[in-house]
Scaffold this motif. Structure first.
Motif, short mmCIF file in Angstrom:
data_model
loop_
_atom_site.label_atom_id
_atom_site.label_comp_id
_atom_site.label_asym_id
_atom_site.label_seq_id
_atom_site.Cartn_x
_atom_site.Cartn_y
_atom_site.Cartn_z
N VAL A 234 19.88 41.13 11.21
CA VAL A 234 20.84 40.91 12.43
C VAL A 234 21.86 39.71 12.01
O VAL A 234 23.12 39.93 12.27
N MET A 235 21.34 38.68 11.73
CA MET A 235 22.09 37.52 11.56
C MET A 235 22.82 37.56 10.25
O MET A 235 24.09 37.10 10.48
N LEU A 386 17.97 39.90 21.56
CA LEU A 386 17.38 40.00 22.74
C LEU A 386 17.17 41.64 23.11
O LEU A 386 15.98 41.91 23.68
N SER A 387 18.20 42.39 23.07
CA SER A 387 17.97 43.86 23.18
C SER A 387 16.95 44.45 22.36
O SER A 387 16.03 45.24 22.88
N GLY A 388 16.83 43.95 21.07
CA GLY A 388 15.94 44.56 20.07
C GLY A 388 14.52 44.01 20.34
O GLY A 388 13.29 44.86 20.38
N ASP A 403 16.02 45.96 31.57
CA ASP A 403 16.00 46.87 30.31
C ASP A 403 16.81 46.28 29.09
O ASP A 403 17.48 45.23 29.34
N ALA A 404 16.92 46.95 28.07
CA ALA A 404 17.54 46.40 26.91
C ALA A 404 19.13 46.18 26.95
O ALA A 404 19.58 45.27 26.75
N ALA A 408 21.17 42.53 26.97
CA ALA A 408 22.35 42.48 26.07
C ALA A 408 23.42 41.68 26.64
O ALA A 408 24.53 40.93 25.86
N ASP A 409 23.47 41.81 28.07
CA ASP A 409 24.64 41.18 28.65
C ASP A 409 24.35 39.47 29.04
O ASP A 409 25.53 38.95 29.08
#
Length: 635
Positions: A234-235, A386-388, A403-404, A408-409
């Protein structure tokens, strides 16, 4: 690291200085890519997240620590009582020794404790760092591997107030004057020379039971490999098209990658060497010894079964607990929000009852670490992490209020990642934070009870294992007699050995000194094998000075030796038989990643950068001759 001049000059690894190099870098002034050399003291760059500890004294305080334990205590009460007594001893020692830092270390689990006194220096500055293409040549491809051709070194300097006392950064500060410094040996070493290291190896687990190793092999190591690989992906993707983002995430990526590859090596080593089976077999012999004498059987007869039961209970909830913990570690936004929320709760407690990070003596350094997290924050990356993680938690059957998509927000909407807002909220009480309409703080509030439950469960388990392992060590010392060697615990240790080749597989022999010819052979012009033109030119022009070894016919780069090291030995000085510096330790071979669990002469090898390569790169390639002169090395 070690002091190599009377003026507080420190030699350490490039990867140890990496955070300081990263924080000083921008896309316009990319010190990671280009390197850095300070011509004068005033050019040296402050590294605010760094401290230096110098061991001054130590004494056994086991009786004082264990005096607080009573038979009727629960395991959780036992752990908290010991933690509080350790803090009391530390506070008393610092009062009696103004200017020194005190820390109590558990030496033998549950049995012996030692008080260490340290000089604690807080103004550390970057002096010299080669480009990343030298300091991390080979990158993750070569990491944990031999042969190695990495110039993993940098120089930093410690400063004090003008009166010699420890102080945070000030333009009026002066270089620290160590009572002693290490003498550099520019002649280096050759095969079969004796060497020794002084350092602070982290925690080894060579006296942990087979059930612990089964937990490592069956859950923790595979979990780390998978989760860290995902975070790295991801990074890395986030920084692929934006150098500013790549610099911001560079230190985290490198840290995660290092742990991931080590964990992968440990997992492979555990399986290949059948260490779990070997540990079980050793425990069968130990159990026979225990049962051979009635007194031993009465006292220690069920010790192994009790330890097995603890790890069995830990395994039942390992995945969900680990994932919840990752929420406030992988996400910078939640890490900052959790720190603020936890700190507000902790401030309501007496100082000695707080978690160590929030005590008066530690809070300044803890806050500084969080400010570093703010500088590393990148919203879109945080959102994906975070969502992952939330998706993983839901798949593991953990119920959350968010929730995911909702989480994410959070990184794009929270204000806790703003430095001024964070500083302002450091003084907010828990009521103010509860009323704060900030999504990161609201999410942390929703999972805080779970995080506290995990913290207390860990302490309860630690208390139980502390008592059980204390008894196990008692009987193992009797059983093993002179073969008993204690585990490492991040306190000062010495290890000795030889510059020595090894045979990792059938018909393969690996020699113990690499040369610059190996750098040339690996160089492709593309990362991570893109040697700087300046280095290639100096070599082509044969500007070697005294650092071309006659026997090898080349400039030595890295050395291999059979000393006993583990995580935490990065930056440890490598001395020759006369106590002179011949290299700086930075790694182990892939086969030796299982040193944490078992050491073996056949495959346990450590890796260091050769002092001749350090001096050649510093003084001849990048022309920082003033540093060679400062170290007493003549051109």
């Amino acid at each position: 690291g070690s002091f190599v001049s009377p003026q507080g000059l420190i030699i350490t690894n490039h990867h140890c200085a990496y955070g300081a190099i990263q924080q000083a870098s921008t896309a316009e002034r990319d010190l990671l890519a280009d390197g850095f050399s300070a011509a004068t003291f005033s050019d040296e760059i402050p590294a605010p997240d760094y401290t230096v500890r110098v061991t001054e004294d130590y004494q056994d305080v086991s009786a004082e620590v264990l005096d607080v334990i009573t038979p009727d205590m629960s395991f959780l009460e036992r752990t908290k009582a010991i933690e509080r007594r350790q803090k009391e001893i530390e506070a008393s020692a610092e009062k009696q020794n103004p200017g020194l830092r005190a820390e109590v270390a558990e030496m033998f689990t549950g049995k012996t404790y030692v008080l260490f006194l340290y000089t604690y220096l807080k103004d550390i500055r970057l002096v010299f760092a080669p480009p990343q293409s030298v300091g991390n040549f080979g990158g993750e491809v070569d990491n944990w591997m031999w042969p190695r051709h990495t110039g993993d070194f940098s120089f930093m300097r410690a400063y004090t107030a003008p009166d010699g006392s420890s102080a945070t950064y000030s333009a009026d500060n002066v270089p620290y004057r160590p009572r002693r410094h290490v003498e550099v040996e520019p002649a280096g070493v050759q095969e079969e020379d004796a060497v020794f290291l002084l350092g602070y190896p982290g925690r080894t687990a060579r006296h942990k039971t087979a059930s612990f190793l089964e937990f490592e092999q069956g859950f923790r190591l595979p979990f780390v490999v998978e989760l860290y690989n995902w975070q790295i992906e991801v990074m890395t993707a986030a920084g692929a098209e934006d150098r500013d983002v790549a610099i911001r995430l560079a230190s985290r990526i490198r840290s995660l990658a290092n742990v991931e590859k080590r964990s992968r090596g440990q997992l492979q080593g555990l399986k290949r060497a059948n260490i779990v089976s070997a540990r079980r077999a050793a425990e069968v012999q130990l159990q026979s010894y225990i049962e051979a004498e009635p007194g031993r059987k009465k006292q220690f007869g069920d010790i192994l079964k009790k330890i097995d039961a603890v790890y069995a209970s830990q395994t039942e909830r390992a995945e969900s607990d680990a994932l919840v913990g990752q929420l406030v570690r992988a996400s910078r936004a939640l890490e900052l929000a959790f720190f603020l929320y936890d700190y507000a709760h902790q401030r309501a407690l007496p100082d000695l009852k707080r978690e160590s990070a929030y005590t008066d003596r530690n809070i300044e350094q803890s806050i500084q670490r969080m400010r570093g997290a703010i500088r590393d924050f990148h919203g879109p990356t945080d959102a994906k992490l975070l969502s992952g993680l939330v998706s993983r938690l839901q798949a593991a059957g953990v119920t959350l209020d968010w929730d995911a998509q909702q989480v994410a927000d959070i990184p794009g909407e929270t204000k806790v990642v703003d430095a001024d807002t964070f500083d302002r909220l450091l003084t907010a009480d828990i009521n103010e934070l509860d009323q704060l309409q900030d999504p990161a703080m609201q999410f942390v509030r929703s999972i805080y009870p779970k995080l506290l439950e995990i913290r207390d469960l860990d302490k309860e388990r630690d208390g139980q294992l502390s008592q059980l392992y204390g008894d196990l060590i008692d009987i193992k010392q009797k059983f093993m007699a002179t073969d008993f060697v204690p585990d490492a615990n991040a306190t000062l240790r010495l290890t000795c050995g030889y510059i020595r080749r090894y045979q990792p597989a059938d018909a393969i022999i690996k020699l113990p000194i690499t040369t610059f010819t190996g750098v040339l052979n690996k160089t492709t012009g593309q990362a991570p094998f893109n040697t700087p033109a300046r280095v290639l030119d100096a070599y082509a022009e044969q500007r070697f000075g005294p650092f071309r070894n006659q026997e090898l016919g080349d400039v030595p780069v890295a050395i291999l030796y059979n000393t006993d090291t583990t995580g935490g030995n990065s930056g440890s000085p490598i001395f020759n038989a006369s106590g002179k510096l011949v290299g700086v330790n930075f790694d182990r071979c892939f086969e030796a990643t299982i040193n944490d669990f078992a050491w073996n002469e056949n495959y346990s090898r450590s890796i260091g950068v050769d002092i001749r390569y350090v001096l050649w790169i510093t003084g001849y390639v990048y022309e920082a001759e003033h540093l060679l002169r400062e170290m007493g090395v003549s051109r």
